[in-house]
Design a protein around this motif. Structure first.
Motif, PDB file in Angstrom:
ATOM      1  N   MET A   1      75.565  83.826 117.575  1.00 29.51           N
ATOM      2  CA  MET A   1      76.583  84.696 117.017  1.00 29.51           C
ATOM      3  C   MET A   1      76.941  85.812 117.991  1.00 29.51           C
ATOM      4  O   MET A   1      78.012  86.377 117.889  1.00 29.51           O
ATOM      5  N   TRP A   2      76.093  86.102 118.925  1.00 24.71           N
ATOM      6  CA  TRP A   2      76.358  87.212 119.834  1.00 24.71           C
ATOM      7  C   TRP A   2      76.869  86.746 121.185  1.00 24.71           C
ATOM      8  O   TRP A   2      76.627  87.390 122.192  1.00 24.71           O
ATOM      9  N   THR A   3      77.601  85.646 121.198  1.00 23.26           N
ATOM     10  CA  THR A   3      78.165  85.144 122.445  1.00 23.26           C
ATOM     11  C   THR A   3      79.661  85.407 122.481  1.00 23.26           C
ATOM     12  O   THR A   3      80.306  85.551 121.433  1.00 23.26           O
ATOM     13  N   ALA A   4      80.202  85.447 123.680  1.00 21.79           N
ATOM     14  CA  ALA A   4      81.654  85.635 123.827  1.00 21.79           C
ATOM     15  C   ALA A   4      82.399  84.457 123.199  1.00 21.79           C
ATOM     16  O   ALA A   4      83.459  84.642 122.587  1.00 21.79           O
ATOM     17  N   ARG A   5      81.846  83.263 123.336  1.00 17.78           N
ATOM     18  CA  ARG A   5      82.493  82.078 122.750  1.00 17.78           C
ATOM     19  C   ARG A   5      82.620  82.221 121.243  1.00 17.78           C
ATOM     20  O   ARG A   5      83.666  81.919 120.663  1.00 17.78           O
ATOM     21  N   PHE A   6      81.550  82.663 120.586  1.00 18.67           N
ATOM     22  CA  PHE A   6      81.579  82.829 119.134  1.00 18.67           C
ATOM     23  C   PHE A   6      82.711  83.762 118.719  1.00 18.67           C
ATOM     24  O   PHE A   6      83.518  83.442 117.853  1.00 18.67           O
ATOM     25  N   TRP A   7      82.782  84.926 119.346  1.00 17.88           N
ATOM     26  CA  TRP A   7      83.789  85.918 118.958  1.00 17.88           C
ATOM     27  C   TRP A   7      85.200  85.484 119.324  1.00 17.88           C
ATOM     28  O   TRP A   7      86.141  85.740 118.582  1.00 17.88           O
ATOM     29  N   ARG A   8      85.348  84.804 120.444  1.00  8.32           N
ATOM     30  CA  ARG A   8      86.670  84.288 120.817  1.00  8.32           C
ATOM     31  C   ARG A   8      87.162  83.283 119.763  1.00  8.32           C
ATOM     32  O   ARG A   8      88.293  83.356 119.307  1.00  8.32           O
ATOM     33  N   GLU A   9      86.282  82.366 119.357  1.00  9.16           N
ATOM     34  CA  GLU A   9      86.660  81.371 118.358  1.00  9.16           C
ATOM     35  C   GLU A   9      86.850  81.997 116.972  1.00  9.16           C
ATOM     36  O   GLU A   9      87.767  81.622 116.239  1.00  9.16           O
ATOM     37  N   ALA A  10      86.008  82.958 116.618  1.00 11.56           N
ATOM     38  CA  ALA A  10      86.138  83.617 115.318  1.00 11.56           C
ATOM     39  C   ALA A  10      87.449  84.399 115.229  1.00 11.56           C
ATOM     40  O   ALA A  10      88.145  84.357 114.210  1.00 11.56           O
ATOM     41  N   LEU A  11      87.810  85.106 116.301  1.00 12.69           N
ATOM     42  CA  LEU A  11      89.062  85.872 116.295  1.00 12.69           C
ATOM     43  C   LEU A  11      90.276  84.955 116.313  1.00 12.69           C
ATOM     44  O   LEU A  11      91.306  85.263 115.696  1.00 12.69           O
ATOM     45  N   GLU A  12      90.162  83.818 116.986  1.00 13.82           N
ATOM     46  CA  GLU A  12      91.265  82.849 116.953  1.00 13.82           C
ATOM     47  C   GLU A  12      91.474  82.343 115.526  1.00 13.82           C
ATOM     48  O   GLU A  12      92.601  82.260 115.039  1.00 13.82           O
ATOM     49  N   ARG A  13      90.382  82.021 114.842  1.00 15.11           N
ATOM     50  CA  ARG A  13      90.490  81.564 113.450  1.00 15.11           C
ATOM     51  C   ARG A  13      91.066  82.648 112.551  1.00 15.11           C
ATOM     52  O   ARG A  13      91.878  82.375 111.668  1.00 15.11           O
ATOM     53  N   ALA A  14      90.651  83.881 112.769  1.00 13.41           N
ATOM     54  CA  ALA A  14      91.151  84.985 111.953  1.00 13.41           C
ATOM     55  C   ALA A  14      92.648  85.192 112.169  1.00 13.41           C
ATOM     56  O   ALA A  14      93.398  85.419 111.215  1.00 13.41           O
ATOM     57  N   ALA A  15      93.086  85.093 113.411  1.00  9.97           N
ATOM     58  CA  ALA A  15      94.517  85.253 113.701  1.00  9.97           C
ATOM     59  C   ALA A  15      95.323  84.138 113.047  1.00  9.97           C
ATOM     60  O   ALA A  15      96.382  84.386 112.457  1.00  9.97           O
ATOM     61  N   LYS A  16      94.833  82.922 113.133  1.00 12.90           N
ATOM     62  CA  LYS A  16      95.528  81.798 112.493  1.00 12.90           C
ATOM     63  C   LYS A  16      95.585  81.985 110.979  1.00 12.90           C
ATOM     64  O   LYS A  16      96.615  81.717 110.351  1.00 12.90           O
ATOM     65  N   THR A  17      94.492  82.450 110.391  1.00  9.82           N
ATOM     66  CA  THR A  17      94.456  82.678 108.949  1.00  9.82           C
ATOM     67  C   THR A  17      95.457  83.748 108.547  1.00  9.82           C
ATOM     68  O   THR A  17      96.168  83.603 107.543  1.00  9.82           O
ATOM     69  N   ALA A  18      95.545  84.822 109.326  1.00  8.11           N
ATOM     70  CA  ALA A  18      96.493  85.896 109.015  1.00  8.11           C
ATOM     71  C   ALA A  18      97.931  85.394 109.072  1.00  8.11           C
ATOM     72  O   ALA A  18      98.731  85.672 108.174  1.00  8.11           O
ATOM     73  N   VAL A  19      98.253  84.640 110.098  1.00  5.64           N
ATOM     74  CA  VAL A  19      99.612  84.105 110.238  1.00  5.64           C
ATOM     75  C   VAL A  19      99.921  83.134 109.104  1.00  5.64           C
ATOM     76  O   VAL A  19     101.009  83.170 108.512  1.00  5.64           O
ATOM     77  N   GLN A  20      98.970  82.283 108.759  1.00  5.90           N
ATOM     78  CA  GLN A  20      99.189  81.339 107.661  1.00  5.90           C
ATOM     79  C   GLN A  20      99.385  82.072 106.340  1.00  5.90           C
ATOM     80  O   GLN A  20     100.262  81.703 105.543  1.00  5.90           O
ATOM     81  N   SER A  21      98.605  83.107 106.102  1.00  5.14           N
ATOM     82  CA  SER A  21      98.735  83.885 104.868  1.00  5.14           C
ATOM     83  C   SER A  21     100.087  84.577 104.794  1.00  5.14           C
ATOM     84  O   SER A  21     100.750  84.562 103.762  1.00  5.14           O
ATOM     85  N   LEU A  22     100.491  85.179 105.905  1.00  7.97           N
ATOM     86  CA  LEU A  22     101.782  85.864 105.940  1.00  7.97           C
ATOM     87  C   LEU A  22     102.932  84.884 105.723  1.00  7.97           C
ATOM     88  O   LEU A  22     103.869  85.165 104.974  1.00  7.97           O
ATOM     89  N   ALA A  23     102.832  83.718 106.344  1.00 10.26           N
ATOM     90  CA  ALA A  23     103.869  82.691 106.155  1.00 10.26           C
ATOM     91  C   ALA A  23     103.914  82.214 104.709  1.00 10.26           C
ATOM     92  O   ALA A  23     104.997  82.035 104.140  1.00 10.26           O
ATOM     93  N   ALA A  24     102.752  82.016 104.106  1.00 10.31           N
ATOM     94  CA  ALA A  24     102.713  81.567 102.711  1.00 10.31           C
ATOM     95  C   ALA A  24     103.334  82.600 101.777  1.00 10.31           C
ATOM     96  O   ALA A  24     104.062  82.254 100.847  1.00 10.31           O
ATOM     97  N   ILE A  25     103.072  83.865 102.036  1.00  9.75           N
ATOM     98  CA  ILE A  25     103.649  84.923 101.210  1.00  9.75           C
ATOM     99  C   ILE A  25     105.162  84.976 101.399  1.00  9.75           C
ATOM    100  O   ILE A  25     105.919  85.102 100.444  1.00  9.75           O
ATOM    101  N   ALA A  26     105.612  84.858 102.631  1.00 12.14           N
ATOM    102  CA  ALA A  26     107.039  84.975 102.933  1.00 12.14           C
ATOM    103  C   ALA A  26     107.858  83.854 102.329  1.00 12.14           C
ATOM    104  O   ALA A  26     108.995  84.071 101.911  1.00 12.14           O
ATOM    105  N   VAL A  27     107.299  82.655 102.264  1.00  7.88           N
ATOM    106  CA  VAL A  27     108.082  81.513 101.763  1.00  7.88           C
ATOM    107  C   VAL A  27     107.840  81.212 100.293  1.00  7.88           C
ATOM    108  O   VAL A  27     108.487  80.349  99.727  1.00  7.88           O
TER     109      VAL A  27
END
Length: 86
Positions: free
Chosen positions: A1-27
């Motif tokens: 959990m304390w690796t750069a890879r973990f945080w890079r992948e976790a933040l990528e997933r979080a960004a995708k989730t935010a965009v998907q949520s915003l798109a779902a709300i907008a449409v």
């Protein structure tokens, strides 16, 4: 959990989730009237909460699967695979 890879992948997933949520709300048909009124602040807050929950899920998943990734799946096997007939 304390690796750069973990945080890079976790933040990528979080960004995708935010965009998907915003798109779902907008449409969404139920919020179309609200969005035309300019209530984008609520939509952005909701997307932000979704991103925070995504990171929390990644943290919890690190104790289940491969600790170097936010996935809940086990680590992929390394080395050569056994042949099916062995």
């Amino acid at each position: 959990m304390w690796t750069a890879r973990f945080w890079r992948e976790a933040l990528e997933r979080a960004a995708k989730t935010a965009v998907q949520s915003l798109a779902a709300i907008a449409v969404s048909a139920s919020t179309a009237a609200t969005m035309s009124g300019g209530d984008w602040v609520l939509a952005l807050k909701t997307a932000g909460f979704a991103a925070v929950f995504s990171v929390a899920t990644s943290l919890v998943s690190s104790g289940v699967g491969d600790p170097n990734t936010p996935a809940a799946l086990p680590a992929a096997p390394s080395g050569r695979h056994r042949k099916a007939d062995e």
